[in-house]
Design an enzyme around this catalytic site. Sequence first.
Site, PDB file in Angstrom:
ATOM      1  N   GLU A 170       2.068   6.983  70.782  1.00  0.00           N
ATOM      2  CA  GLU A 170       3.006   6.585  71.841  1.00  0.00           C
ATOM      3  C   GLU A 170       2.303   6.447  73.194  1.00  0.00           C
ATOM      4  O   GLU A 170       2.722   7.033  74.204  1.00  0.00           O
ATOM      5  CB  GLU A 170       4.180   7.562  71.911  1.00  0.00           C
ATOM      6  CG  GLU A 170       4.976   7.591  70.598  1.00  0.00           C
ATOM      7  CD  GLU A 170       6.314   8.313  70.699  1.00  0.00           C
ATOM      8  OE1 GLU A 170       6.490   9.114  71.648  1.00  0.00           O
ATOM      9  OE2 GLU A 170       7.173   8.061  69.839  1.00  0.00           O
ATOM     10  N   GLU A 280       7.215   6.753  62.745  1.00  0.00           N
ATOM     11  CA  GLU A 280       8.363   7.586  63.105  1.00  0.00           C
ATOM     12  C   GLU A 280       9.614   6.718  63.025  1.00  0.00           C
ATOM     13  O   GLU A 280       9.687   5.680  63.690  1.00  0.00           O
ATOM     14  CB  GLU A 280       8.210   8.183  64.506  1.00  0.00           C
ATOM     15  CG  GLU A 280       7.018   9.126  64.647  1.00  0.00           C
ATOM     16  CD  GLU A 280       6.950   9.797  66.020  1.00  0.00           C
ATOM     17  OE1 GLU A 280       8.014  10.004  66.641  1.00  0.00           O
ATOM     18  OE2 GLU A 280       5.823  10.097  66.455  1.00  0.00           O
TER      19      GLU A 280
END
Length: 892
Positions: A170, A280
């Site tokens: 991320e 995810e």
Amino acid sequence: MSTGAAAAVAATAVTGLATPAAGAEPEVVAVDFADRTGDFRGGASGTLYGFGDEGAPTQSLINGAHITNSSQKAPYGTQHPSGDAIKIEDGFFAKHGEDMYIYVQDYYPDWAYHGGKRPGDTRTYNLEDGTYTEGANGVWDYLEVVEFVAEAVATDSDRPEDYVFIPYNEPDGGNWYPDWANQKDQFLADWQAAYEKIQEVWERHGLGHARIGGPGDTRWQPERSADILEFAKANGSLPDIFIWHELGINNLGSYRQNFADYRELEASLGLDPIPVNITEYGMLRDMSVPGQLIQWFTMFEDTKVDAQTAYWNYAGNLSDNTARPNGANAGWWMFKWYGDLDGSETVRVTPPTPNGVDTLQGIGAVDDANRRATVLWGGTDSDVALDLSGLDESVFGNKVDVEIRENALTGAEGLADTPRVIAAYDGIELEDGELRLDVPTYDRYAGYQLVITPSQSRDVEADAAAQPWRDSIEAENMDLTAATVYTQDPKANGGWQFLASGGKDVGSFNQVGSRAEWTVEVPHDGTYRLQVIGGAPGVPGRHALFVDDASSGTIQYAADLALNANSRWKYRGSAELLVDLTAGGHTLSIRSSADGTTRLPNSDITLDKVSLTSVEEGEPTLYPASGFRLEDGAALKWSGNCKGGAAISGDGRADLYATAIETGYYDVQVDWASTKASSVELTVNGDTVAAVDADAAGKWRSNATVHLNEGINEIELHSPDGAVVQSLTTIRDRAADDAAVTVEAEDMTLHGQASITTLADSTGTNASGNAFAGWIGNGTANTVEIARDGFAAAGDYDLTVHYANAETSGQHDYNPQVVDRLLEVQEGTEQVGHAYFRYTYSWNSFSQRTIPVTLSTADETLRLGNAAAWAPNIDRVVIAPRLIGEPTTAAR
């Protein structure tokens, strides 16, 4: 198929759960088995931090869920106290594991990493163990982290070639590079540096090319992705796996377009397709919920990518898709069904809304070799019409057997039994390979499985009718006093919440007069198991059960997760109680008070659903060969007198996953056939337990009395000389439990600091006798000792330890930093077993975990401890021979 024939099919359904709503039109799912869409990938079974330590989750849960990929902590990582990839790789790769991903930045303890800022050169790292001293050394600090993590995998892993490194997680969302306009060049340079460093380590060890995944953005980022791919193509650093995350509610509607845009971007850059992993996916509300998970599975299977459930709570429970240390919740069963499709080809499925959010979705597959077709679906409150076509009569014949199972929500910690057959059809005639089946839906959170085979030798309708009687009721539909019905909106709080069966639950159960009552008709005199799905917020608690206004026992709840408002009262578990009833109508009353004057300890527990199951007959549960996983040459057989049986011989193996709601003894009944003298060997939870034999050709029924553990038990069937297994049935044998020995902690010999603690009854504890042994381990002197009274013989045993472990270590923004505690078992001076024991939410709340041991003496005592760290607290230990008596075989 004609309308009349369809009506006849629906009329043969096994009833007992739901019926189609009067006048309501079902939603139609069209499945064309002739329109193949590719080999089944199975990649959506991935997890992020689904593994904690060795055995957390247990091997039976891992193998049954068919986990193919997982992202875990880097070696030396400090982000979480468990989840190190190297430590859990043996269990991951044991059967179905393919790709182990490493979040390299999880070396850092904080979130966002390193305070959210890109590190500079302020440290000097020890590349042997990841420690550091303050002070610059001319090397970018993170590049040193990358090097020692890669070095650890290269040297410590038994399968380094099966790892994928994710250098950046991320990076667009607060981790070092969120300002693309001003940080693009820095990220691209850092990507290149990390890529080259990992390849340098791999080359150093002669390992060839190291696989690297990225960029790992929080969401699909077209501009960033284009810049990264263009740069990486020019500089020889293309990711081997392209990664981004899909985490919101609306992603159920937008993912397919995101994926299409990504593939279009690749093509515009002249790139061959790169494998994708959505590392995810999903929200809190999706975990443990079959009707939600199937929507995600469908998208990722349709696009043939890998994907991993997000990590919202703690490591080691497959992202909230297991229950208790060794149990299945309904989410686990959806993973299991999905994994069962391995070896199939997927087919075209057309739902009413292909890219809808919270809508009916499904997966269809055909296994031509085994002549088995499957459909999985869920996600709607409406009844469903399955419009099936393309069933090749050269494969299935003109008559087929059909079984439909239902898998309803049981909460994150609620034990789910083997999904029941809700409809079974024996020998339905196909018309031009077509069939329509109308299936009632329990609710939108349930999942469903349809299996079609040619006509089998067994009678699928009779098998379904022989299932133990069961009935259930939603808590909001009970007669309530001093309690409140709450609606659990699946879109509330952005999906940051857990869902309730039927969309509602009952709370504010906090007054002396609080009660929930159910008037139910039971079919016969006998013993029934009451199961209550409810949330005990962070502490164990109790309710009283009254039957027809007479006290009938205490419902004891273990603690559930209560980390914050998202989980408190909503992270639901289950409590079970046996009750004797006479045939006819009864009013079952769940109350907060046993005496009408004072509340029971911690009785403010939410109620979601209540069920009642007959266990008088031993609760026989049949596992047909049509549901087995067939490995190494095993296959379904469609000729002779055992049609639909699993033919196994030599190295061939059949795997099945049997539920035990209670730890104890079960008669394991195997129906099989042989063409000569032969045998069938049973391996249970990794250990060979029994062999059943026949001295001639024939059809046989064999029985062995085997100890099974609470939750999921992996049973493998082998036959060196060849056999055809039609089915395996488990039947509870409570009388055989006398062969087990229970030793309370208070009766053990304590050594060193180990001591007994007695808990006040007001704690609501589920410790037997309200006492336990603690301060065990953290040195070889602090142990508990068990004498060999009642099991004074060498042999194979199961040690079931009732324990508590609420240890945490460190802080995190949203993940409880749970520690899996190790318990070691010694016979005399020899270690004979060990296991890690997962989190139980409270030091007053006890779960159970079984350690298999083989004892070589008749008199050496057992010592339980942990030489290196604290062991779990122990309430009691049950020692049970794994097999009692001699297996029997008779002709059938």
